[in-house]
Scaffold this motif. Structure first.
Motif, mmCIF file in Angstrom:
data_model
loop_
_atom_site.group_PDB
_atom_site.id
_atom_site.type_symbol
_atom_site.label_atom_id
_atom_site.label_comp_id
_atom_site.label_asym_id
_atom_site.label_seq_id
_atom_site.Cartn_x
_atom_site.Cartn_y
_atom_site.Cartn_z
ATOM 1 N N ARG A 28 63.785 27.176 -30.588
ATOM 2 C CA ARG A 28 63.145 26.605 -29.403
ATOM 3 C C ARG A 28 61.671 26.982 -29.340
ATOM 4 N N HIS A 29 60.867 25.983 -29.070
ATOM 5 C CA HIS A 29 59.438 26.230 -28.890
ATOM 6 C C HIS A 29 59.239 27.026 -27.592
ATOM 7 N N PRO A 30 58.278 27.953 -27.569
ATOM 8 C CA PRO A 30 58.029 28.720 -26.339
ATOM 9 C C PRO A 30 57.777 27.839 -25.119
ATOM 10 N N ALA A 31 57.152 26.686 -25.320
ATOM 11 C CA ALA A 31 56.897 25.786 -24.192
ATOM 12 C C ALA A 31 58.200 25.271 -23.592
ATOM 13 N N VAL A 32 59.202 25.078 -24.434
ATOM 14 C CA VAL A 32 60.512 24.629 -23.957
ATOM 15 C C VAL A 32 61.175 25.731 -23.127
ATOM 16 N N ILE A 33 61.049 26.966 -23.604
ATOM 17 C CA ILE A 33 61.619 28.105 -22.879
ATOM 18 C C ILE A 33 60.937 28.260 -21.518
ATOM 19 N N MET A 34 59.606 28.120 -21.505
ATOM 20 C CA MET A 34 58.878 28.204 -20.235
ATOM 21 C C MET A 34 59.332 27.099 -19.285
ATOM 22 N N GLY A 67 53.258 38.043 -18.023
ATOM 23 C CA GLY A 67 52.352 39.139 -18.318
ATOM 24 C C GLY A 67 53.046 40.281 -19.043
ATOM 25 N N LEU A 68 54.246 40.609 -18.590
ATOM 26 C CA LEU A 68 55.012 41.691 -19.230
ATOM 27 C C LEU A 68 55.388 41.329 -20.659
ATOM 28 N N LEU A 69 55.827 40.077 -20.852
ATOM 29 C CA LEU A 69 56.185 39.634 -22.203
ATOM 30 C C LEU A 69 54.957 39.627 -23.106
ATOM 31 N N GLY A 70 53.821 39.177 -22.583
ATOM 32 C CA GLY A 70 52.601 39.175 -23.371
ATOM 33 C C GLY A 70 52.195 40.569 -23.796
ATOM 34 N N TRP A 71 52.318 41.517 -22.877
ATOM 35 C CA TRP A 71 51.990 42.916 -23.208
ATOM 36 C C TRP A 71 52.909 43.436 -24.306
ATOM 37 N N ALA A 72 54.208 43.143 -24.181
ATOM 38 C CA ALA A 72 55.178 43.625 -25.177
ATOM 39 C C ALA A 72 54.896 43.023 -26.556
ATOM 40 N N VAL A 79 48.218 40.495 -36.095
ATOM 41 C CA VAL A 79 48.763 39.360 -36.847
ATOM 42 C C VAL A 79 49.749 38.586 -35.984
ATOM 43 N N ALA A 80 50.650 39.317 -35.331
ATOM 44 C CA ALA A 80 51.608 38.669 -34.432
ATOM 45 C C ALA A 80 50.886 37.991 -33.279
ATOM 46 N N GLU A 81 49.852 38.636 -32.745
ATOM 47 C CA GLU A 81 49.069 38.027 -31.670
ATOM 48 C C GLU A 81 48.466 36.704 -32.116
ATOM 49 N N GLY A 82 47.912 36.687 -33.318
ATOM 50 C CA GLY A 82 47.290 35.475 -33.828
ATOM 51 C C GLY A 82 48.285 34.343 -34.011
ATOM 52 N N VAL A 83 49.457 34.668 -34.535
ATOM 53 C CA VAL A 83 50.485 33.647 -34.753
ATOM 54 C C VAL A 83 50.962 33.075 -33.425
ATOM 55 N N ILE A 84 51.220 33.950 -32.457
ATOM 56 C CA ILE A 84 51.693 33.490 -31.143
ATOM 57 C C ILE A 84 50.618 32.652 -30.459
ATOM 58 N N CYS A 85 49.369 33.088 -30.568
ATOM 59 C CA CYS A 85 48.268 32.328 -29.983
ATOM 60 C C CYS A 85 48.193 30.940 -30.607
ATOM 61 N N GLY A 162 47.114 37.377 -20.823
ATOM 62 C CA GLY A 162 46.320 36.339 -20.180
ATOM 63 C C GLY A 162 46.713 34.955 -20.640
ATOM 64 N N LEU A 163 46.956 34.808 -21.940
ATOM 65 C CA LEU A 163 47.348 33.504 -22.481
ATOM 66 C C LEU A 163 48.703 33.072 -21.948
ATOM 67 N N LEU A 164 49.683 33.968 -21.954
ATOM 68 C CA LEU A 164 51.020 33.606 -21.492
ATOM 69 C C LEU A 164 51.039 33.318 -19.987
ATOM 70 N N ILE A 165 50.253 34.049 -19.235
ATOM 71 C CA ILE A 165 50.164 33.766 -17.796
ATOM 72 C C ILE A 165 49.580 32.379 -17.581
ATOM 73 N N TYR A 166 48.510 32.063 -18.311
ATOM 74 C CA TYR A 166 47.937 30.727 -18.171
ATOM 75 C C TYR A 166 48.962 29.657 -18.521
#
Length: 306
Positions: A28-34, A67-72, A79-85, A162-166
């Motif tokens: 599942r794409h993260p957008a679908v989960i959101m 926000g909590l998920l983004g922090w985790a 590298v993981a940050e870049g891929v998720i972004c 910040g990205l996930l909150i947006y």
């Protein structure tokens, strides 16, 4: 590793790969989960009394979890940050969807209607060629801000949190931020907070389109059109895009069978447009992306020298 460098890598990764079917057909794409999270809260809370208050509570819950998920996730490293972004940006997919409308129009008006129906919420059944083209270009301008510049901006400001909150706020606005009987109260907080989060990115997008098209002399016209627009933010990139292409955008359109007499953007320009203008808009999308990447590269270079 600087956050600007991570973002630059993410932008290149998104532009190169987009949203590969082989991956998102399996997970599942993260957008679908959101979207499912927003839909669950809508179904659970949006009834009976205190809908506006419950909508505020739902938004606070979504923001807190994002926000909590983004922090985790940020603890996994750059590298993981870049891929998720990269996954949460939409340059490649935006251009692909908009270009598909142009390709459809080259085949027939019916094919163009089918493609534009995938990216807009307005009625498409009886659209003319010009209406299809305007819809696609308006979507291109608005989503350049919402799907590319705004995510990049909030990643620079707040990292993955910040990205996930947006993204969760933007998803909530797209699902419940409507002035309908069902969502006027419950979606109020999501719509207003999304307006706030997009205030700066929308104007940055506008400025970049103007800078690339050399339309500085028409700045006062752009401001006037943006202020007349139904959206407090979408009018800015749309007004700039309209002048970059020398076409009229917006104007009357139909939602749920009801014609709405909305203001034109750059209304004295060419209204009878088609696939050619859609493809020119796609070129502008890539040029703005290139400008954003170039500015990031300069930032990275300056940071490394210090």
């Amino acid at each position: 590793m600087s956050i600007a460098f991570v973002l630059a890598c993410a932008m290149v990764l998104d532009a190169a790969l987009g949203e590969p079917d082989w991956l998102w057909s399996r997970v599942r794409h993260p957008a679908v989960i959101m979207g499912k999270a927003v839909a669950t809260l809508d179904k659970t809370l949006n009834h009976d009394r205190y809908r506006r208050l419950k909508g505020v509570g739902a938004l606070i819950l979504l923001i807190g979890l994002a926000g909590l998920l983004g922090w985790a996730l940020a603890q996994l490293g750059p590298v993981a940050e870049g891929v998720i972004c990269a996954i949460l940006m939409a340059q490649n997919s935006l251009v692909s969807h908009v270009r598909a409308v142009g390709n459809g129009l080259q085949q027939s008006v019916e094919a163009g209607r089918a493609k534009v129906a995938m990216i807009v919420s307005r009625d498409t059944t009886n659209m003319t060629e010009a209406q299809i083209a305007r819809s696609a270009i308006e979507s291109a301008a608005e989503n350049l801000s919402d799907g590319v510049i705004a995510p990049a901006f909030w990643f620079l400001i707040g990292g993955l949190p910040g990205l996930l909150i947006y993204k969760i706020v933007n998803t909530a606005d797209s699902m419940i931020g409507y002035r309908t009987e069902k969502h006027r109260a419950f979606g109020w907080a999501s719509a207003r907070f999304d307006d706030l989060l997009n205030l700066i990115p929308a104007r940055l997008t506008c400025l970049m389109i103007i800078a690339l098209s050399g339309q500085w002399s028409r700045w006062s016209e752009i401001i006037a059109d943006a202020r007349r627009h139904i959206s407090p933010n979408a009018g800015w990139p749309e007004a700039a895009m309209a002048r970059a292409l020398n076409i009229a955008l917006a104007g009357p359109r139909s939602y749920d069978g009801q014609l709405r007499d909305l203001a034109w953007v750059n209304g004295n320009a060419e209204r009878e447009i088609g696939a050619e203008e859609i493809f020119r808009a796609c070129t502008i999308l890539w040029r703005v992306w290139g400008l954003a990447l170039g500015l990031l590269s300069v930032w990275v270079g300056i940071t490394l020298n210090f």
